[in-house]
Design a protein around this motif. Structure first.
Motif, PDB file in Angstrom:
ATOM      1  N   LEU A 117       5.379  13.986  -5.557  1.00  0.00           N
ATOM      2  CA  LEU A 117       4.660  12.034  -5.014  1.00  0.00           C
ATOM      3  C   LEU A 117       4.794  11.506  -6.412  1.00  0.00           C
ATOM      4  CD1 LEU A 117       4.124  10.594  -3.002  1.00  0.00           C
ATOM      5  CD2 LEU A 117       2.067  10.626  -3.262  1.00  0.00           C
ATOM      6  N   THR A 118       3.983  12.411  -7.449  1.00  0.00           N
ATOM      7  CA  THR A 118       4.077  11.670  -8.934  1.00  0.00           C
ATOM      8  C   THR A 118       5.435  11.206  -9.800  1.00  0.00           C
ATOM      9  OG1 THR A 118       1.332  12.896  -8.705  1.00  0.00           O
ATOM     10  CG2 THR A 118       2.440  11.372 -11.061  1.00  0.00           C
ATOM     11  N   ARG A 119       6.607  12.646  -9.576  1.00  0.00           N
ATOM     12  CA  ARG A 119       7.121  12.736 -10.221  1.00  0.00           C
ATOM     13  C   ARG A 119       8.145  11.146  -9.132  1.00  0.00           C
ATOM     14  NH1 ARG A 119      10.115  17.494 -11.992  1.00  0.00           N
ATOM     15  NH2 ARG A 119      10.982  17.087  -9.679  1.00  0.00           N
ATOM     16  N   LYS A 177       6.126   7.636 -12.387  1.00  0.00           N
ATOM     17  CA  LYS A 177       6.756   8.367 -13.046  1.00  0.00           C
ATOM     18  C   LYS A 177       6.586   8.225 -14.729  1.00  0.00           C
ATOM     19  CE  LYS A 177      11.885   7.987 -11.430  1.00  0.00           C
ATOM     20  NZ  LYS A 177      11.351   7.213 -11.060  1.00  0.00           N
ATOM     21  N   VAL A 178       5.566   7.088 -14.736  1.00  0.00           N
ATOM     22  CA  VAL A 178       4.634   6.709 -15.840  1.00  0.00           C
ATOM     23  C   VAL A 178       4.555   7.753 -16.365  1.00  0.00           C
ATOM     24  CG1 VAL A 178       3.126   4.973 -14.964  1.00  0.00           C
ATOM     25  CG2 VAL A 178       3.837   4.831 -17.417  1.00  0.00           C
ATOM     26  N   VAL A 191      -1.044  20.897  -4.997  1.00  0.00           N
ATOM     27  CA  VAL A 191      -0.481  20.275  -6.154  1.00  0.00           C
ATOM     28  C   VAL A 191       0.481  19.991  -5.765  1.00  0.00           C
ATOM     29  CG1 VAL A 191      -0.749  22.266  -8.494  1.00  0.00           C
ATOM     30  CG2 VAL A 191      -3.284  21.595  -7.223  1.00  0.00           C
ATOM     31  N   VAL A 192       1.333  21.121  -5.309  1.00  0.00           N
ATOM     32  CA  VAL A 192       2.800  20.508  -5.149  1.00  0.00           C
ATOM     33  C   VAL A 192       2.817  18.832  -4.812  1.00  0.00           C
ATOM     34  CG1 VAL A 192       5.141  22.048  -4.538  1.00  0.00           C
ATOM     35  CG2 VAL A 192       3.315  23.386  -5.309  1.00  0.00           C
ATOM     36  N   SER A 193       2.961  19.352  -4.020  1.00  0.00           N
ATOM     37  CA  SER A 193       2.763  18.057  -3.567  1.00  0.00           C
ATOM     38  C   SER A 193       2.622  16.028  -3.826  1.00  0.00           C
ATOM     39  CB  SER A 193       2.750  17.417  -2.170  1.00  0.00           C
ATOM     40  OG  SER A 193       1.159  17.270  -1.570  1.00  0.00           O
ATOM     41  N   LEU A 194       1.722  16.484  -4.303  1.00  0.00           N
ATOM     42  CA  LEU A 194       1.213  15.463  -5.070  1.00  0.00           C
ATOM     43  C   LEU A 194       1.782  15.588  -6.841  1.00  0.00           C
ATOM     44  CD1 LEU A 194      -2.732  15.643  -5.536  1.00  0.00           C
ATOM     45  CD2 LEU A 194      -1.721  14.045  -5.005  1.00  0.00           C
ATOM     46  N   PHE A 195       2.005  16.591  -7.107  1.00  0.00           N
ATOM     47  CA  PHE A 195       3.218  16.597  -8.413  1.00  0.00           C
ATOM     48  C   PHE A 195       4.398  15.892  -8.531  1.00  0.00           C
ATOM     49  CE2 PHE A 195       6.415  18.912 -11.187  1.00  0.00           C
ATOM     50  CZ  PHE A 195       6.056  18.416 -12.044  1.00  0.00           C
ATOM     51  N   LEU A 245       0.856  -1.388   0.010  1.00  0.00           N
ATOM     52  CA  LEU A 245      -0.249   0.137  -0.004  1.00  0.00           C
ATOM     53  C   LEU A 245       0.784   1.498  -0.495  1.00  0.00           C
ATOM     54  CD1 LEU A 245      -3.225  -0.809   2.901  1.00  0.00           C
ATOM     55  CD2 LEU A 245      -3.126  -0.746  -0.311  1.00  0.00           C
ATOM     56  N   ALA A 246       1.739   1.268   0.770  1.00  0.00           N
ATOM     57  CA  ALA A 246       2.912   2.854   1.027  1.00  0.00           C
ATOM     58  C   ALA A 246       3.352   2.436  -0.644  1.00  0.00           C
ATOM     59  CB  ALA A 246       4.072   1.983   2.102  1.00  0.00           C
ATOM     60  N   PHE A 247       4.127   1.413  -0.717  1.00  0.00           N
ATOM     61  CA  PHE A 247       4.314   1.739  -1.829  1.00  0.00           C
ATOM     62  C   PHE A 247       3.949   2.203  -3.081  1.00  0.00           C
ATOM     63  CE2 PHE A 247       5.664  -0.353  -6.018  1.00  0.00           C
ATOM     64  CZ  PHE A 247       6.842  -0.361  -6.672  1.00  0.00           C
ATOM     65  N   LEU A 248       2.584   1.565  -3.153  1.00  0.00           N
ATOM     66  CA  LEU A 248       1.371   2.170  -4.363  1.00  0.00           C
ATOM     67  C   LEU A 248       0.754   3.604  -4.137  1.00  0.00           C
ATOM     68  CD1 LEU A 248      -1.154  -1.194  -4.727  1.00  0.00           C
ATOM     69  CD2 LEU A 248       1.391  -0.254  -6.501  1.00  0.00           C
ATOM     70  N   LYS A 249       1.087   4.249  -3.120  1.00  0.00           N
ATOM     71  CA  LYS A 249       0.349   5.235  -2.852  1.00  0.00           C
ATOM     72  C   LYS A 249       1.505   6.438  -3.744  1.00  0.00           C
ATOM     73  CE  LYS A 249      -2.781   7.433  -0.109  1.00  0.00           C
ATOM     74  NZ  LYS A 249      -3.719   6.995   0.943  1.00  0.00           N
ATOM     75  N   GLY A 250       1.406   7.182  -4.754  1.00  0.00           N
ATOM     76  CA  GLY A 250       1.600   7.968  -5.594  1.00  0.00           C
ATOM     77  C   GLY A 250       0.742   8.897  -5.633  1.00  0.00           C
ATOM     78  N   GLY A 251       1.221   9.990  -6.740  1.00  0.00           N
ATOM     79  CA  GLY A 251       0.218  11.146  -7.203  1.00  0.00           C
ATOM     80  C   GLY A 251      -0.772  10.735  -7.371  1.00  0.00           C
ATOM     81  N   ARG A 252      -0.963   9.418  -8.503  1.00  0.00           N
ATOM     82  CA  ARG A 252      -2.118   9.037  -9.099  1.00  0.00           C
ATOM     83  C   ARG A 252      -3.209   8.505  -7.756  1.00  0.00           C
ATOM     84  NH1 ARG A 252      -1.129   5.091 -13.559  1.00  0.00           N
ATOM     85  NH2 ARG A 252       0.426   4.339 -12.478  1.00  0.00           N
ATOM     86  N   PHE A 253      -3.292   7.656  -7.357  1.00  0.00           N
ATOM     87  CA  PHE A 253      -3.890   6.741  -6.333  1.00  0.00           C
ATOM     88  C   PHE A 253      -4.256   8.040  -5.336  1.00  0.00           C
ATOM     89  CE2 PHE A 253      -2.969   1.907  -6.948  1.00  0.00           C
ATOM     90  CZ  PHE A 253      -3.115   2.238  -8.460  1.00  0.00           C
TER      91      PHE A 253
END
Lengths: 152, 250, 216
Positions: free
Chosen positions: C31-33, C37-38, C25-29, B15-23
């Motif tokens: 975190l996504t980076r 990365k995809v 917004v900045v932290s999500l950006f 869960l921690a690994f998966l929690k990126g910006g998208r999720f």
């Protein structure tokens, strides 16, 4: 599929118009090839090249419904079979509405699912790959024809 | 019978690994607006039974896992497995219907990954993944059987098309052709048809002797290790034979 | 009380709203980076913009066309919700008094109607959550709470404007509920007013740039 499209588009394989399929045919857009692969116009190019009476399902292209056998559903085994057949009702209805006798599909998952659906919902359809049809409708150069045909 | 223990630590890690910006964004902003319902063929085929609507499937699986911080019972996991494997084929149609473009299929795939780690992937998929890991194809077809099937098909189709060959492991060919193990096992005629078309088009092609199965059932199971392995087999074959492109049979 | 809600409390509310959203917004950006990365591999401005604009136009997407009534309701709701507070005459008078700036304003009779539209559509959205099985199953108390937070400034504003019974009470209640909404935005699903653009850009690129599939 991209390859078949290129072969026919570029004339590396020629289609004999006289041999084109006469019966009504529809095309199943597989999720992995259409929605996730972006190859829906290529499929329609091939369909129109091979069939005289191509009828699209509705909805189609990237909005087509999954056949109901995707995501590894078929190899998951018998405990999911009943749900798989029931969920395929949407696809079965879509096919019935086109009135097609043949469904062309490039995906093996869809292929097996559609054959199961045809039996379950009594659709009376034949399911085929592009590669099964192409050898029936092509116009081969002489040196590639079987010996007995050359003799005629 | 006692229920197997849940490996909570592993779930938490995933869960921690998966929690990126998208999720993070997706799970937070889903407005539960139900635009997605009508996109789903499971929902439509079951007389609009609400339990098949996409947002609910996520709510019952990934969302629940995060809310409970991975501390779920075996029974709850089994229910999730029934949803993630049995109520969604990851067709991605709903992501076209969502105002926020939430990709439900990606989240269902993530849930499958978590469930697979607990041994909850359906047996058929687990076996296929095991076969792929051990033999390089999902149906455990030996190299010998594969070569023999190709030879047999070559003989059959040569009668129709003089000069046709089914090359295997031909270094320097232009194109690598890979297919579905099902074709080798159940529909060998498919190989002949493909060979005839490739031959007629004048394609310089070859099968690899290993890495000819393009399918990736481990991906459907959620087994990342075998998934990567399966894809790498085809990649390695392409590099080994120095081909310029790969044609898959779909 | 009036001094407090229009003074320090207003500063706090606007501060939390702007700062909170910026941080989010900045932290999500980032975190996504770091983890997704995809997302950036297939990013395309063109597909992102198309995907955003299509979804900002009424009936611009297939799902909107399939549910026309709901589409009309949500669009009326969102448009009135945004326009009314920004172009309201009394809000702009306050701006003028305090900072000497003001925007173009709506005639008061129009903003009154727009306020009623917001209230009516919120009631509709709440009823929809109860009436339709597929919406009901994903609905929890939280969904109603957010609807209430959004509707409250409009209900109280309407009552204050028409001077129902205790004007002073409704006015303070109105200001307070508006501040609660501003504070709630960065921490709840209401953050979609900004995140909408990010997630839509992603799916637009993911399906469009990568596969040529239109997400509308």
């Amino acid at each position: 599929m991209q390859a078949f499209y290129e072969y026919i588009r570029d004339g590396r394989i020629k289609i004999d118009p006289a041999k084109k399929m006469k019966e009504p045919v529809t095309y199943q857009d597989p999720c992995n090839i259409s929605r996730s692969g972006g190859l829906w116009e290529e499929a329609r190019y091939l369909m129109n090249a091979m069939c005289e009476d191509f009828r699209d399902m509705a909805p189609n292209r990237e909005y087509n419904h999954c056949c109901g056998g995707g995501g590894g559903y078929i190899p998951m085994g018998p405990q999911f079979r009943k749900r798989r057949m029931q969920s395929g009702k949407v696809k079965a209805d879509q096919i019935r509405e086109t009135g097609a006798k043949v469904v062309v599909v490039p995906c093996h998952n869809c292929f097996d699912q559609l054959r199961d659906l045809s039996a379950e919902y009594d659709l009376g359809i034949q399911v085929m790959h592009f590669k099964t049809i192409i050898p029936h409708v092509w116009d081969l150069p002489d040196h590639l024809k079987p010996p007995n045909e050359e003799a005629n | 019978m006692a229920e197997p223990a849940v490996n909570v630590k592993l779930i938490k890690e995933r869960l921690a690994f998966l929690k990126g910006g998208r999720f993070k964004a997706w799970l937070e902003i889903c407005a539960h607006c139900a635009y997605c319902s009508d996109s789903c063929f499971f929902y439509l085929a079951h007389d609009k039974d609400p339990k098949y609507m996409p947002a609910y499937k996520v709510k019952q699986t990934l969302d629940k896992l995060y809310k409970k911080k991975g501390e779920v019972t075996w029974e709850e996991l089994e229910k999730m497995a029934d949803i993630a494997y049995g109520d969604c084929t990851a067709c991605r149609r709903c992501s076209l219907y969502c105002p926020f473009g939430i990709d439900v299929a990606v989240m269902i795939a993530a849930v499958r990954g978590i469930l697979c780690g607990q041994g909850l992937a359906p047996k058929g998929l687990q076996d296929a993944a095991k076969h792929h890991w051990e033999t390089g194809n999902q149906m455990a077809i030996t190299e010998e059987d594969f070569v023999e099937t190709c030879k047999w098909m070559e003989e059959e189709s040569e009668e129709e098309m003089p000069g046709l060959k089914i090359p295997i492991e031909k270094k320097g060919a232009e194109t690598l052709y890979v297919l579905n193990a099902r074709e080798v096992k159940f529909y060998p005629q498919d190989i002949a048809e493909a060979a005839m078309i490739l031959y007629a088009a004048g394609e310089d092609w070859t099968f690899p002797d290993l890495g000819w199965d393009m399918t990736n059932l481990a991906m459907f199971a959620g087994n990342a290790q075998v998934m990567a392995h399966s894809a790498k087999l085809v990649y390695d074959a392409a590099k080994r034979l120095e081909v310029k492109k790969i044609i898959t049979s779909e | 009380m009036y001094q407090f809600v229009t003074g320090p409390m207003a500063w706090i509310a606007f501060g939390i709203f702007f700062l909170g959203m910026a941080v989010k917004v900045v932290s999500l950006f980032y975190l996504t980076r770091e983890k997704d990365k995809v997302v950036f591999n297939h990013f395309s401005w063109q597909w992102s913009l198309k995907s955003i604009i299509r979804w900002l136009i009424p009936f611009g997407s297939r799902s909107m066309r399939e549910k026309p009534l709901f589409t009309i309701i949500t669009f009326s709701f969102h448009i009135c919700l945004l326009i009314t507070p920004i172009f309201l005459l009394s809000h702009n008078i306050i701006l003028e008094e305090r900072w000497g700036i003001s925007l173009w304003t709506l005639p008061e009779s129009v903003s009154d109607i727009l306020t009623i539209v917001v209230i009516v559509t919120v009631v509709f959205l709440a009823l929809r959550r109860i009436a339709l099985a597929d919406v009901r199953i994903v609905t929890s108390a939280y969904d109603y709470l957010l609807l209430a937070i959004t509707a409250m400034p409009f209900i109280t504003g309407f009552l204050a404007y028409h001077q129902f019974s205790n004007y002073k009470f409704w006015l303070i209640f109105h200001i307070l509920s508006g501040e609660i909404m501003l504070i709630a935005i960065p921490f709840t699903r209401l953050s979609h007013i900004f995140l909408f653009f990010m997630t839509r850009a992603h799916i637009g690129s993911e399906m469009g740039q990568r596969r040529g599939a239109a997400t509308w």
